[in-house]
Each structure stands twice: as structure tokens, then as C-alpha cells.
Scaffold this motif. Structure first.
Motif, PDB file in Angstrom:
ATOM      1  N   SER A 146       1.450  14.799   1.243  1.00 23.73           N
ATOM      2  CA  SER A 146       0.821  15.335   2.449  1.00 23.73           C
ATOM      3  C   SER A 146       0.204  14.206   3.265  1.00 23.73           C
ATOM      4  O   SER A 146      -0.493  13.343   2.728  1.00 23.73           O
ATOM      5  CB  SER A 146      -0.278  16.333   2.076  1.00 23.73           C
ATOM      6  N   ALA A 147       0.456  14.224   4.578  1.00 23.07           N
ATOM      7  CA  ALA A 147      -0.061  13.189   5.475  1.00 23.07           C
ATOM      8  C   ALA A 147      -1.581  13.188   5.465  1.00 23.07           C
ATOM      9  O   ALA A 147      -2.214  14.247   5.427  1.00 23.07           O
ATOM     10  CB  ALA A 147       0.459  13.412   6.887  1.00 23.07           C
ATOM     11  N   ARG A 148      -2.164  12.009   5.478  1.00 25.67           N
ATOM     12  CA  ARG A 148      -3.614  11.836   5.486  1.00 25.67           C
ATOM     13  C   ARG A 148      -3.982  10.827   6.562  1.00 25.67           C
ATOM     14  O   ARG A 148      -3.209   9.929   6.880  1.00 25.67           O
ATOM     15  CB  ARG A 148      -4.101  11.300   4.132  1.00 25.67           C
ATOM     16  N   ALA A 149      -5.190  10.971   7.095  1.00 26.29           N
ATOM     17  CA  ALA A 149      -5.697   9.996   8.047  1.00 26.29           C
ATOM     18  C   ALA A 149      -6.038   8.713   7.315  1.00 26.29           C
ATOM     19  O   ALA A 149      -6.368   8.724   6.129  1.00 26.29           O
ATOM     20  CB  ALA A 149      -6.934  10.556   8.748  1.00 26.29           C
ATOM     21  N   GLY A 150      -5.955   7.593   8.001  1.00 22.41           N
ATOM     22  CA  GLY A 150      -6.269   6.311   7.386  1.00 22.41           C
ATOM     23  C   GLY A 150      -5.068   5.733   6.664  1.00 22.41           C
ATOM     24  O   GLY A 150      -3.930   5.862   7.120  1.00 22.41           O
ATOM     25  N   ASN A 151      -5.299   5.104   5.545  1.00 27.74           N
ATOM     26  CA  ASN A 151      -4.231   4.497   4.747  1.00 27.74           C
ATOM     27  C   ASN A 151      -3.535   5.581   3.928  1.00 27.74           C
ATOM     28  O   ASN A 151      -4.166   6.235   3.107  1.00 27.74           O
ATOM     29  CB  ASN A 151      -4.807   3.440   3.798  1.00 27.74           C
ATOM     30  N   TRP A 152      -2.240   5.758   4.166  1.00 30.29           N
ATOM     31  CA  TRP A 152      -1.478   6.782   3.449  1.00 30.29           C
ATOM     32  C   TRP A 152      -0.172   6.196   2.953  1.00 30.29           C
ATOM     33  O   TRP A 152       0.607   5.639   3.715  1.00 30.29           O
ATOM     34  CB  TRP A 152      -1.198   7.974   4.367  1.00 30.29           C
ATOM     35  N   LEU A 153       0.067   6.300   1.650  1.00 32.78           N
ATOM     36  CA  LEU A 153       1.326   5.908   1.026  1.00 32.78           C
ATOM     37  C   LEU A 153       2.093   7.195   0.739  1.00 32.78           C
ATOM     38  O   LEU A 153       1.683   7.988  -0.112  1.00 32.78           O
ATOM     39  CB  LEU A 153       1.068   5.125  -0.266  1.00 32.78           C
ATOM     40  N   ALA A 154       3.161   7.415   1.484  1.00 35.31           N
ATOM     41  CA  ALA A 154       3.910   8.670   1.393  1.00 35.31           C
ATOM     42  C   ALA A 154       4.787   8.709   0.150  1.00 35.31           C
ATOM     43  O   ALA A 154       5.459   7.742  -0.182  1.00 35.31           O
ATOM     44  CB  ALA A 154       4.775   8.849   2.639  1.00 35.31           C
ATOM     45  N   THR A 155       4.757   9.836  -0.551  1.00 37.68           N
ATOM     46  CA  THR A 155       5.682  10.105  -1.652  1.00 37.68           C
ATOM     47  C   THR A 155       6.268  11.487  -1.428  1.00 37.68           C
ATOM     48  O   THR A 155       5.730  12.286  -0.664  1.00 37.68           O
ATOM     49  CB  THR A 155       4.980  10.061  -3.029  1.00 37.68           C
ATOM     50  N   ASP A 156       7.364  11.782  -2.090  1.00 35.89           N
ATOM     51  CA  ASP A 156       8.002  13.085  -1.949  1.00 35.89           C
ATOM     52  C   ASP A 156       8.823  13.355  -3.194  1.00 35.89           C
ATOM     53  O   ASP A 156       9.204  12.440  -3.913  1.00 35.89           O
ATOM     54  CB  ASP A 156       8.894  13.109  -0.713  1.00 35.89           C
ATOM     55  N   GLY A 157       9.085  14.619  -3.454  1.00 32.65           N
ATOM     56  CA  GLY A 157       9.893  15.000  -4.593  1.00 32.65           C
ATOM     57  C   GLY A 157       9.042  15.499  -5.738  1.00 32.65           C
ATOM     58  O   GLY A 157       7.900  15.932  -5.558  1.00 32.65           O
ATOM     59  N   SER A 158       9.599  15.440  -6.920  1.00 38.79           N
ATOM     60  CA  SER A 158       8.873  15.864  -8.111  1.00 38.79           C
ATOM     61  C   SER A 158       9.271  14.954  -9.269  1.00 38.79           C
ATOM     62  O   SER A 158      10.301  14.307  -9.239  1.00 38.79           O
ATOM     63  CB  SER A 158       9.180  17.322  -8.451  1.00 38.79           C
ATOM     64  N   GLY A 159       8.411  14.932 -10.254  1.00 38.75           N
ATOM     65  CA  GLY A 159       8.674  14.121 -11.436  1.00 38.75           C
ATOM     66  C   GLY A 159       7.740  12.932 -11.523  1.00 38.75           C
ATOM     67  O   GLY A 159       6.936  12.675 -10.634  1.00 38.75           O
ATOM     68  N   PRO A 160       7.856  12.180 -12.607  1.00 44.17           N
ATOM     69  CA  PRO A 160       6.960  11.038 -12.817  1.00 44.17           C
ATOM     70  C   PRO A 160       7.348   9.847 -11.942  1.00 44.17           C
ATOM     71  O   PRO A 160       8.495   9.719 -11.516  1.00 44.17           O
ATOM     72  CB  PRO A 160       7.143  10.715 -14.295  1.00 44.17           C
ATOM     73  N   TYR A 161       6.382   8.994 -11.685  1.00 41.41           N
ATOM     74  CA  TYR A 161       6.622   7.739 -10.980  1.00 41.41           C
ATOM     75  C   TYR A 161       5.538   6.743 -11.372  1.00 41.41           C
ATOM     76  O   TYR A 161       4.644   7.066 -12.146  1.00 41.41           O
ATOM     77  CB  TYR A 161       6.669   7.955  -9.464  1.00 41.41           C
ATOM     78  N   ARG A 162       5.622   5.538 -10.838  1.00 47.72           N
ATOM     79  CA  ARG A 162       4.611   4.522 -11.108  1.00 47.72           C
ATOM     80  C   ARG A 162       4.239   3.823  -9.805  1.00 47.72           C
ATOM     81  O   ARG A 162       5.052   3.718  -8.890  1.00 47.72           O
ATOM     82  CB  ARG A 162       5.108   3.531 -12.151  1.00 47.72           C
ATOM     83  N   LEU A 163       3.014   3.357  -9.755  1.00 49.90           N
ATOM     84  CA  LEU A 163       2.532   2.567  -8.630  1.00 49.90           C
ATOM     85  C   LEU A 163       2.588   1.095  -9.004  1.00 49.90           C
ATOM     86  O   LEU A 163       2.299   0.725 -10.144  1.00 49.90           O
ATOM     87  CB  LEU A 163       1.096   2.947  -8.280  1.00 49.90           C
ATOM     88  N   THR A 164       2.963   0.262  -8.053  1.00 47.10           N
ATOM     89  CA  THR A 164       3.011  -1.178  -8.253  1.00 47.10           C
ATOM     90  C   THR A 164       2.052  -1.837  -7.278  1.00 47.10           C
ATOM     91  O   THR A 164       2.080  -1.553  -6.085  1.00 47.10           O
ATOM     92  CB  THR A 164       4.440  -1.717  -8.041  1.00 47.10           C
TER      93      THR A 164
END
Length: 195
Positions: A146-164
Motif C-alpha cells: 500500500s502506498a505511503r507518504a514519505g519513504n515507501w518501498l513498494a512490494t506486491d504479491g504474496s509469500g516470503p521475501y527478504r530485505l537487503t
């Protein structure tokens, strides 16, 4: 003939168990030189000749480039601060102070690669030179669908992921280690439900 069959069977079992154990070590994320700061994990030696072979194989499988010993250090997180697996259908808040680095990037990766949203014009990464910061030089990044004001890192879909979280030209490199480095916290906000 019976002796030959026993040899072939023994070789087949040895190759099968050897391949299975190597795959388990590569997929399981076994690193022998890791540094952990909260949910963030780094392998400082990964870009050097001293890196263990399983870490090299894992990076080759994920098609990720490494940073050299003096170039910087790359941290990855697969869980939030509460120990729950990061999920693409959930929103998170990364907050912390700007680390001692000339430049850094934050990106989202699934098992198939970078979480990129070209159809919406949103890349799956943020760079330090484009972040909004507070008066204390701290930052907050909203990560989620979901879009957010300020700094936003967009993701989409479902399932696990990792941040780098990659730090470039930093004193916390493979040569000096990550001692004294403060990494941002990862707090789960909410998760969307389909249905």
C-alpha cells in the motif's frame, strides 16, 4: 555381477546423499562467517577470497553481485524484530539512523530475484540519496503493497521475501567488521487478507 551391482548402488547412494546435503546447505543459508545485528545478517567475507564455498554457491544461485572487502557490506533480513518471517502481503516499518556509509541501498528480494514493479513505475529498491530524513538524520521507510507518504518501498504479491541493506564505502566493511553498527528496526504493521 553381484559385486558390480553393489558398487553401482553404493556410488548412486553416495552421489544422491552428497547432492542432497549440498543443496540443503546452499538453500538453508548456512554461513560460517556471519555477523548478526538484530534481524539483519551479513557475511563480511563474502566478496573476498576467504568466503566459504556454500556462500559463494548461494550467491551464484540467486545471481547476486557481491561487494569486495573494502567496498562495503551487505545485510539481509528474512524476519522482523519479533522473529516473524517477512511476507509480501504485509506492511513493515524500517526505522533507524543513517549508518556511517557514503551511500546505501534498501531493496526487496523474493526467491526469484528483485521484487520489481515496473507496471506501476515503482522499483523494488530505495537509495540513500533519495530518502527523506528527520532532523536527527534518522529515517523511516514504509515497506509494503500500500502506498505511503514519505519513504515507501513498494512490494506486491504474496509469500516470503527478504530485505537487503547494502552499505557502500563504509568503515563497517569486511576489513574492519560491523562492530558498533546500528541497523534499522523492522516492525510489522498490518497484513492484507485476500478473500
Amino acid at each position: 555381477m553381484r559385486y558390480l551391482l553393489a558398487i553401482v548402488l553404493a556410488i548412486g547412494i553416495a552421489l544422491g546423499l552428497g547432492g542432497w546435503s549440498a543443496k540443503l546447505a546452499i538453500d538453508g543459508g548456512t554461513n560460517f562467517d556471519t555477523v548478526q545485528l538484530g534481524p539483519w545478517v551479513a557475511s563480511p567475507l563474502i566478496g573476498t577470497q576467504d568466503a566459504d564455498p556454500y556462500a559463494r554457491a548461494r550467491l551464484a544461485k540467486l545471481a547476486q553481485l557481491t561487494l569486495g572487502g573494502g567496498e562495503g557490506i551487505m545485510f539481509q533480513a528474512e524476519e522482523d524484530d519479533a522473529g516473524r518471517r517477512l511476507r509480501l502481503e504485509c506492511s513493515y516499518l524500517l526505522s533507524g539512523s543513517t549508518p556511517a556509509a557514503r551511500f546505501f541501498t534498501v531493496s526487496a528480494h523474493s526467491d526469484t530475484g528483485l521484487v520489481d514493479l515496473p507496471q506501476r513505475g515503482r522499483p523494488g529498491w530505495l537509495t540513500s540519496n533519495a530518502l527523506l530524513r528527520g532532523e536527527d538524520n534518522g529515517f523511516t521507510i514504509a515497506v509494503g503493497p500500500s502506498a505511503r507518504a514519505g519513504n515507501w518501498l513498494a512490494t506486491d504479491g504474496s509469500g516470503p521475501y527478504r530485505l537487503t541493506f547494502a552499505l557502500y564505502d563504509t568503515p563497517a566493511s569486511a576489513i574492519t567488521g560491523a562492530a558498533g553498527l546500528a541497523m534499522p528496526s523492522i516492525t510489522r504493521q498490518e497484513c492484507r487478507t485476500d478473500g
